[in-house]
Every structure is written in C-alpha cells, then in structure tokens.
Write an enzyme that holds these catalytic residues in place. Structure first.
Site, mmCIF file in Angstrom:
data_model
loop_
_atom_site.group_PDB
_atom_site.id
_atom_site.type_symbol
_atom_site.label_atom_id
_atom_site.label_comp_id
_atom_site.label_asym_id
_atom_site.label_seq_id
_atom_site.Cartn_x
_atom_site.Cartn_y
_atom_site.Cartn_z
ATOM 1 N N LYS A 281 -6.746 -1.549 23.732
ATOM 2 C CA LYS A 281 -7.623 -1.095 22.645
ATOM 3 C C LYS A 281 -8.457 0.065 23.169
ATOM 4 O O LYS A 281 -9.178 -0.061 24.160
ATOM 5 C CB LYS A 281 -8.530 -2.235 22.192
ATOM 6 N N LYS B 79 -4.105 -0.689 19.662
ATOM 7 C CA LYS B 79 -5.037 -0.230 18.625
ATOM 8 C C LYS B 79 -5.799 0.996 19.090
ATOM 9 O O LYS B 79 -6.264 0.979 20.226
ATOM 10 C CB LYS B 79 -6.007 -1.381 18.358
ATOM 11 N N ARG C 255 -18.515 2.559 22.908
ATOM 12 C CA ARG C 255 -17.969 1.389 23.604
ATOM 13 C C ARG C 255 -17.148 1.800 24.829
ATOM 14 O O ARG C 255 -16.249 1.079 25.249
ATOM 15 C CB ARG C 255 -17.075 0.605 22.650
#
Ligand code: PBG
Length: 324
Positions: free
Chosen positions: A193, A245, A214
């Site tokens: 991710k 993702k 993040r």
C-alpha cells in the site's frame, strides 16, 4: 506477410472469442461507507455516485451487490466520537462492529463481509495508529490495538479482515490474536500500500482530520522491490489474500504480486482514480463507461483476481447485460 494480427480483430464476436481477460461479477468487491447517527445518505465530495450510508441503509447496497452476483463487500465506518487511541474501533458496540453484525445477520454465508481493520477513521489525529510523545506512529503499541480490534470484529462475524494500516508485523500479530481466540477469520493483507495522493476523496468520505501524511508507514511510490519484500513478509506471516493499492498507477506492482504470491491477489481502484475518470467524463473529455471498462480490465490483466471498486455494482450490471 504471414502473420496479420488484424485477422482476429475483424468482428466483435471474433474479438470476444480471443479475449484474454474477462471480468466476472464475483471478481468484484464493493467498498461501503457507514456513518454513525446519519439519518439520510450523504453524497461524498470527489466521489460522484458514492455515499456515506446510514447504519441500516448500507444493507440495501449489500443487497444490490448480491443481486448482481457480487460476493463481497468491504465495510468502512465513521464513528461520532474519535480520540487519540481510536477507542471506538475496538468497542464491541461501535459503529463498525454493529454493521458487521447486521450484515452477517441479514446475509449469512451468501456474502463475504470484509471489515477494514485500521484506526484512521477512529483517531482524532487521523493516523492509522497511536502516536508516541514525538507524534510518530508507534508501531508496536498500534499492533496491540489492532489485535483488540481484530477479535472484536471476528466476534461480530466478519469473514475477512482488511489490514490496511501498514504497520510492521501486523499480519502475524492479528493472526496470533485471532487464533488465540479460536477465530478462523481470514486476513486480507494490504501488503503493498503506497502513500498516495489518489486517496484524496476517501479522506472526505471518512471525514479524516489527518494533517501531514502517511509516508512514515505507507510505501514510497519510487519503489518496486520494497513491494515484493512487503508481500513476502505478509505471506510468511499468514496472509490469506494480499492487496495492492492504489491500482492504476501500480499495475507493475500487481503484476509482480501475481508472480510472487501463491495466495489470491486483490487490487483497490481507489477514490482518486474514480474521481479522475468521473471528472473527465463530466467535462465530456472521455467516455465514462468505456474508461471504467478499460480500467477494470487492465487491473485484471495485470494479475489481480479480485478488484475492489466503488463502481462494482455498475460494472457487474454491465457484465450481466453482456456489455463487456
Ligand atoms: C486507510 C485507508 C485509506 C483508504 C482505504 N483505507 C486511506 C489512506 O490510507 O490514507 C483509501 C481508499 C480510497 O482512496 O479509495 N485505512
């Protein structure tokens, strides 16, 4: 000229005969947003056609998905109250837990209920874990909370847990907690991710208060080998499915994942990817339905056997009407 590839492109029937990639409704997973205390469905900025659902209204979306042959939904919930440690995430009476229980009571084994397992919707600061005194996401303290959340969601009847937080060792930690509590619930690990600007509209969907980014836990888009490492770690820790993702800017990673993994590979066509196609088609710049079909086939062609998309119902309808 002996080889004339155009021979096999002469008619729609011929093209269908030799098509290498087909999307089936059961390949699709529908993400659904549920907002605690909401009285009427609320449109989400940047995600045309996608809504925050009420605590019971989301069951209608599940039913519509099922009616089109879709076998799974992934639930995200937005609580009324957030705090530093995301307490509502592991409250047995919390909004996500209640939704899982309601879906299971209504659909039983007919629909695979996936619950997102992450703290970001539940923390006041919007990060996927708890913060240490310096404001850095504390990996191992977060794992303890993921373990609590996993057991609560499994108790509620979730079939799969979507581990989307990108903490190190999260799959092993959650597996251990589930096994310790005699839960055979599966783990869909968001193995690769990336920290992505394509999550922009999702932050509206879950009313995120995130400041900053993040990048200290999600992957760097410059890296490909790092994804292989993350995937191998998650498989070794007991992941039952792995997820890549976003999807469209990461087709190389999906391709790598399908080569490495002996477990099913899913890919998530995220909010910003939807937003780009919707916005361009609203301007009349691209053909919306054709672009959606192309996007979803490209993800399958790259190697994902499961495609998580907000367009799942619409795509399944098109397939069922023989439009693909
Ligand atoms: C975090 C989470 C995110 C998405 C799904 N789960 C956002 C993030 O990591 O910042 C994004 C999905 C989308 O954009 O459609 N638990």
């Amino acid at each position: 000229m002996i080889d004339r590839p155009r021979r096999l492109r002469q008619s729609a029937a011929m093209r269908a005969l030799v098509a290498e990639t087909r999307v089936h409704p059961s390949d699709l997973m529908l993400p659904i947003f549920i907002k605690e205390g909401l009285e009427h469905p609320k449109p989400i900025t940047g995600m045309p056609g996608v809504f925050q659902n009420t605590e019971l209204g989301f069951l209608d979306s599940c039913q519509q998905a099922l009616d089109q042959g879709i076998k799974s939904v992934m639930l995200f919930a937005i609580p009324l109250i957030t705090d530093e440690i995301g307490s509502e995430a592991y409250n047995p009476a919390g909004v996500l837990t209640k939704a899982v229980r309601a879906a299971k009571a209504r659909f039983g084994d007919e629909l695979v209920i996936v619950a997102d397992l992450c703290l970001d919707e539940f923390t006041s600061h919007g990060h996927c874990g708890v913060l240490d005194s310096k404001g850095y996401v504390d990996n191992d303290e977060t794992l303890k909370l993921y373990q609590k959340m996993a057991v609560v969601l499994a108790d509620a009847g979730a079939d799969l847990l979507g581990l989307s937080g990108m903490m190190d060792n999260q799959v092993a930690s959650v597996r251990e907690a589930l096994d310790h509590n005699n839960h055979n619930t599966g783990i869909m690990a968001y193995a690769a991710k990336y920290a992505s600007s394509f999550y922009g509209p999702f932050r509206n969907a879950v009313e995120s208060n995130l400041e900053g980014n993040r990048k200290s836990y999600q992957q760097d888009y410059r890296n490909r080998l790092e994804a292989s490492n993350e995937i191998q770690l998650d498989l070794a820790q007991g992941a039952d499915l792995i997820m890549v993702k976003p999807a469209l800017s990461y087709l190389d990673i999906i391709s790598d994942a399908s080569a490495i993994s002996n477990k099913p590979v899913a890919a998530y066509l995220v909010s910003g990817e939807l937003a780009m196609i919707e916005a361009a088609s609203q301007q009349g710049w691209i053909n919306r339905e054709a672009a959606i079909a192309e996007a979803v086939h490209s993800i399958k062609r790259a190697g994902a056997s499961i495609i998580c998309t907000y367009w799942a119902i619409e795509i399944a309808k098109a397939i069922n009407n023989d439009e693909y």
